[in-house]
Design a protein around this motif. Structure first.
Motif, PDB file in Angstrom:
ATOM      1  N   LEU A  49       0.699  -1.081  -0.175  1.00 46.38           N
ATOM      2  CA  LEU A  49       0.600   0.278   0.103  1.00 46.38           C
ATOM      3  C   LEU A  49       0.609   1.345  -0.213  1.00 46.38           C
ATOM      4  O   LEU A  49       0.690   1.900  -0.796  1.00 46.38           O
ATOM      5  N   LEU A  50       1.752   1.181   1.409  1.00 44.36           N
ATOM      6  CA  LEU A  50       2.747   2.758   0.997  1.00 44.36           C
ATOM      7  C   LEU A  50       3.553   2.448  -0.769  1.00 44.36           C
ATOM      8  O   LEU A  50       3.458   3.324  -1.201  1.00 44.36           O
ATOM      9  N   SER A  51       4.220   1.801  -1.222  1.00 52.10           N
ATOM     10  CA  SER A  51       4.814   1.663  -2.317  1.00 52.10           C
ATOM     11  C   SER A  51       3.560   2.490  -3.237  1.00 52.10           C
ATOM     12  O   SER A  51       4.255   3.115  -4.359  1.00 52.10           O
ATOM     13  N   LEU A  52       2.296   1.473  -3.750  1.00 48.54           N
ATOM     14  CA  LEU A  52       1.526   2.076  -4.576  1.00 48.54           C
ATOM     15  C   LEU A  52       0.990   3.911  -4.262  1.00 48.54           C
ATOM     16  O   LEU A  52       1.359   4.725  -5.368  1.00 48.54           O
ATOM     17  N   ILE A  53       1.305   4.269  -2.681  1.00 51.27           N
ATOM     18  CA  ILE A  53       0.549   5.830  -2.572  1.00 51.27           C
ATOM     19  C   ILE A  53       2.089   6.368  -3.179  1.00 51.27           C
ATOM     20  O   ILE A  53       2.197   7.583  -3.263  1.00 51.27           O
ATOM     21  N   LEU A  54       3.385   5.907  -3.024  1.00 46.87           N
ATOM     22  CA  LEU A  54       4.659   6.808  -3.383  1.00 46.87           C
ATOM     23  C   LEU A  54       4.802   6.141  -4.885  1.00 46.87           C
ATOM     24  O   LEU A  54       5.409   7.409  -5.147  1.00 46.87           O
ATOM     25  N   GLY A  55       4.150   5.773  -5.765  1.00 51.12           N
ATOM     26  CA  GLY A  55       4.032   6.371  -7.002  1.00 51.12           C
ATOM     27  C   GLY A  55       4.897   5.242  -7.451  1.00 51.12           C
ATOM     28  O   GLY A  55       5.580   5.078  -8.619  1.00 51.12           O
ATOM     29  N   LEU A  56       6.020   3.626  -6.954  1.00 48.07           N
ATOM     30  CA  LEU A  56       7.069   2.924  -7.028  1.00 48.07           C
ATOM     31  C   LEU A  56       5.924   1.889  -7.667  1.00 48.07           C
ATOM     32  O   LEU A  56       7.033   1.150  -8.365  1.00 48.07           O
ATOM     33  N   THR A  57       5.127   1.332  -7.604  1.00 45.85           N
ATOM     34  CA  THR A  57       4.282   0.413  -7.941  1.00 45.85           C
ATOM     35  C   THR A  57       2.753   1.210  -8.297  1.00 45.85           C
ATOM     36  O   THR A  57       2.243   2.182  -7.900  1.00 45.85           O
ATOM     37  N   LYS A  58       1.931   0.674 -10.079  1.00 47.92           N
ATOM     38  CA  LYS A  58       0.503   1.098 -10.349  1.00 47.92           C
ATOM     39  C   LYS A  58      -0.232  -0.308  -9.656  1.00 47.92           C
ATOM     40  O   LYS A  58      -0.404  -1.516  -9.354  1.00 47.92           O
ATOM     41  N   ALA A  59      -1.127   0.782  -9.275  1.00 41.82           N
ATOM     42  CA  ALA A  59      -2.689  -0.315  -9.221  1.00 41.82           C
ATOM     43  C   ALA A  59      -3.626  -0.135 -10.736  1.00 41.82           C
ATOM     44  O   ALA A  59      -3.076  -0.124 -11.692  1.00 41.82           O
ATOM     45  N   ASP A  60      -3.494  -2.115 -10.018  1.00 44.70           N
ATOM     46  CA  ASP A  60      -4.690  -2.205 -11.806  1.00 44.70           C
ATOM     47  C   ASP A  60      -6.218  -1.694 -11.438  1.00 44.70           C
ATOM     48  O   ASP A  60      -6.069  -1.499 -12.712  1.00 44.70           O
ATOM     49  N   ALA A  61      -6.788  -1.020 -10.499  1.00 46.07           N
ATOM     50  CA  ALA A  61      -7.689  -0.090 -10.953  1.00 46.07           C
ATOM     51  C   ALA A  61      -7.744   0.506  -9.437  1.00 46.07           C
ATOM     52  O   ALA A  61      -6.957   0.492  -8.893  1.00 46.07           O
TER      53      ALA A  61
END
Length: 229
Positions: A49-61
């Protein structure tokens, strides 16, 4: 920089890794001056979740708003600048460079963003002093574990972020150092008006937050007895 009213606004977030859904329609709002702790078993997706917030990984939707911008819509230098301007991060092991002094470690993000050396070092020294870290005549490698983590907090605050993220920031500390670092961390939203999202396995640390959530089956739910502040 004035506090952003809603530094984090996550809506309908889906994220899957290796055929395993870590997030399923996940929603999360963190407001200015609010601290939110997320708990959950290892592998539940807290660090993801933190990685997604940082923009290091991308969510599927879904939508992932940081300080009013959808992180999924930002790319390259725009993403880097937005992250640098609005997000501060404290890692479990501090991630400081031992060969630098505490002041150099804390000033480094500002120097990399183009700030003048004198201003960056002055602000770094003030932050370290305010957080009770020895700033002069000592190497970072000579600091205690608690001091290193407080220095890591100082580094995360250099850009006056809208949202402070912390990933198991007390997980490697003894009880006394844990309490000292937790006290510093949870004081930050009250003093600066930023939002804070912290993930932890430690109930004693989580209990300091305004709101405690559990990540279970891809969704965040309020901990029993915890109210939404």
């Amino acid at each position: 920089m004035a506090p952003v009213e809603v530094p984090l606004d996550v809506r309908g977030l889906d994220y899957e890794v290796g055929g395993r859904k870590l997030m399923v329609g996940l929603d999360l709002v963190v407001r200015s001056g609010q601290s939110v702790a997320v708990m959950g078993p290892s592998g539940s997706g807290k660090s993801s979740l933190l990685s997604l917030i940082l923009g290091l990984t991308k969510a599927d939707a879904g939508q992932l708003g940081v300080a009013g911008a959808d992180m999924a819509s930002l790319r390259g230098s725009k993403l880097s600048r937005w992250r640098q301007r609005h997000l501060g991060m404290v890692f479990q092991f501090g991630e400081l460079l031992p060969e630098l002094t505490p002041v150099e470690n804390v000033a480094l993000p500002a120097l990399l963003s183009g700030s003048g050396r004198a201003d960056a070092f002055l602000r770094a020294h003030r932050l370290l002093t305010d957080l009770g870290v020895r700033a002069d005549g000592v190497a970072t490698s000579d600091l205690s574990g608690g001091e290193r983590q407080r220095a890591a907090v100082a580094r995360a605050l250099m850009a006056e972020p809208s949202l402070l993220l912390a990933d198991e920031p007390t997980g490697a500390l003894d009880e006394q150092a844990r309490d000292q670092v937790a006290e510093v961390l949870f004081q930050v939203p009250r003093d600066t008006g930023c939002g804070m999202l912290l993930v932890t396995h430690d109930p004693a640390v989580a209990a300091r937050a305004d709101r405690v959530l559990h990540l279970a089956q891809g969704r965040l739910v309020d901990a029993p007895g915890a109210g939404d502040m």
